[in-house]
Design an enzyme around this catalytic site. Structure first.
Site, PDB file in Angstrom:
ATOM      1  CD  GLN A 318      11.025   6.069   8.397  1.00 61.56           C
ATOM      2  OE1 GLN A 318      11.494   7.105   7.934  1.00 61.56           O
ATOM      3  NE2 GLN A 318      11.666   4.918   8.342  1.00 61.56           N
ATOM      4  CD  GLU A 319       4.249   3.884  10.018  1.00 60.39           C
ATOM      5  OE1 GLU A 319       4.073   2.883   9.302  1.00 60.39           O
ATOM      6  OE2 GLU A 319       4.582   3.815  11.203  1.00 60.39           O
ATOM      7  CB  SER A 320       2.429   5.323   3.581  1.00 58.91           C
ATOM      8  OG  SER A 320       2.151   6.713   3.762  1.00 58.91           O
ATOM      9  CE1 TYR A 448       7.804   4.160  11.751  1.00 59.55           C
ATOM     10  CE2 TYR A 448       7.970   4.992  13.995  1.00 59.55           C
ATOM     11  CZ  TYR A 448       7.240   4.801  12.837  1.00 59.55           C
ATOM     12  OH  TYR A 448       5.942   5.244  12.768  1.00 59.55           O
TER      13      TYR A 448
END
Length: 468
Positions: A318-320, A448
């Protein structure tokens, strides 16, 4: 149309009819209310698979476009035993079936189907002679089956509860001879059976031509040219009690199947070998057991801090999306997307190696988790921790105070605090005296957390642990 006599219907009967109509009309509404469309799928290139943490598959991509159209998240549940998939649908464990499902009379008695998305003939899968590359095709073809009549007395291993099995039973009657049918259970998907032929564990199987074409690029030693049926309809399975979902899906498919997006999705999986290779990669849920190049590090560090490595993997994606040098417009960097003001606190810098970035990220998540000791349920507590990782604790506390003020449960994220964090972009709420940290795009934090847990569920089914 009135199925019962309208004049003679009693008041209680009318109530039952009304209740049934409400239940029937509530199917699409429920999906919209819970903001999630759940699909029951097999782990295959035609249906759904995970490659380097990224969700792929012909049917998955089609249904993901549909989910976007109706404004909901798409969740996939991988079904290990396809013999159970219809029962699971009717028990409400999913909203749709997506497993390259052939429309048959028997299946239509149990469930409904969408408009067909593909049409495919059934083909015999057999192994070419070992020296086929060094010979002319017209010569080595004499050693394999090119006429359905030649299947007489041959053993064919095939999924018992499939349209393939039904077709071979009918073919026996047409031939007036016996084909030795060896039933396979529902946990052996067609792609597995193709691999079994390739490895010569079995001699013959039958699959849809679309599935055969995708896999033949990966297994060039198999032959799939003999068609044994007419082209049959492939569609999505829908519960009979979900008429509005079916109606909405069909109306959307009418236009979508005329679009360049649909044609590209089909071309991508049926004609481009790159995508077949991905489905068989070590980083695929089909061909391997890896989510990312960093699995070993994630597993080791997650175990150190008592986290499920698949949950941490879902967070990192989800972040990167597992991009080591990823940098956002706001300056966040690395696998765990640390802000420049926060990363050094955990010993993480833009040039830190993956092990340091992951260790620092999990230490921050653990810190966030400890900040929510007041949350009694561990799953809800993790969601508060992830929201904090994304938005900072101040905004989450604002949402929690709003939740309490408006009579909801401030200790529960699902359907409670998550509702009010979304309202923090509205002046009425972020100007409320109980809010100290002002405006935020709360929908981003809601999405998120929701996205991470949907992905985590999918990772768990695609990459199960031995004790599960």
């Amino acid at each position: 149309m009135c199925l019962l006599s309208c004049q003679n219907t009693t008041e209680s009967e009318q109530e039952l009819i009304g209740k049934a109509e409400i239940e029937q009309q509530d199917d699409l509404g429920e999906i919209l209310n819970k903001n999630k469309l759940t699909v029951l799928a097999e782990n295959s290139a035609t249906s759904y698979f995970i490659y380097k943490g990224h969700k792929m598959g012909l049917e998955y991509e089609i249904l993901n476009e549909f989910a976007k159209e109706i404004g909901v998240k798409l969740e996939v549940k991988v079904v290990k035993d396809l013999d159970e998939i219809t029962t699971m649908l009717n028990e409400g464990k999913g909203d749709l079936i997506a497993c390259h499902y052939t429309v048959t009379k028997d299946r239509k008695r149990k469930i409904d189907f969408s408009l067909p998305i593909l049409r495919s003939a059934q083909v015999l899968v057999q192994k070419k002679p070992r020296d086929w590359r060094s010979r002319r095709k017209k010569d080595w073809e004499k050693e394999i089956i090119r006429d359905p009549a030649e299947l007489s007395r041959k053993e064919v291993h095939i999924w018992k509860n499939s349209s393939y099995y039904d077709r071979l039973v009918n073919l026996q009657n047409e031939l007036g001879d016996t084909i030795v049918l060896k039933p396979l259970s529902g946990d052996v998907i067609p792609e597995d059976a193709i691999e079994m032929v390739n490895k010569e564990f079995i001699q013959y199987t039958v699959v849809d031509d679309n599935v055969a074409k995708i896999n033949q690029r990966y297994y060039p030693d198999i032959d799939t040219e003999l068609e044994i049926s007419v082209k049959q309809k492939i569609a999505f399975g829908v519960r009979k009690s979900s008429p509005l979902l079916r109606k909405k899906l069909n109306a959307w498919l009418v236009d979508f199947m005329k679009s360049s997006t649909f044609n590209y999705i089909k071309h991508k999986y049926l004609n481009i070998s790159t995508y077949t290779s991905r489905s068989k990669s070590n980083y695929s849920s089909i061909g391997g057991s890896k989510i990312s190049p960093y699995d070993k590090i994630i597993k080791r560090v997650s175990e150190k801090y008592a986290w499920d490595w698949r949950l941490i993997s879902a967070l990192i994606y989800q972040e990167s999306q597992f991009r080591l040098n990823q940098q956002s417009w706001a300056g966040a960097y690395g696998l765990m997307q640390f802000m420049p003001s926060v990363g050094p606190t955990f010993g993480v810098y833009p040039d830190s190696p993956p092990s340091v970035q992951i260790d620092g990220g999990i230490r921050k998540i653990t810190k966030n988790y400890k900040e929510w000791e007041s949350i009694p349920d561990s799953t809800q507590r993790v969601k508060f921790a992830f929201a904090t990782y994304n938005a900072g604790i101040g905004h989450v506390l604002d949402a929690q105070r709003l939740t309490k003020k408006y009579g909801k449960d401030p200790l529960v994220w699902d359907d409670n605090v998550e509702l009010f964090i979304q309202k923090l972009s509205e002046p009425k709420y972020y100007h409320d005296p109980v809010c100290y940290y002002g405006y935020m795009r709360g929908s981003e934090t809601y999405n998120y957390v929701e996205s991470i847990f949907i992905r985590y569920t999918e990772y768990k089914t695609a990459f199960p642990e031995e004790d599960e």
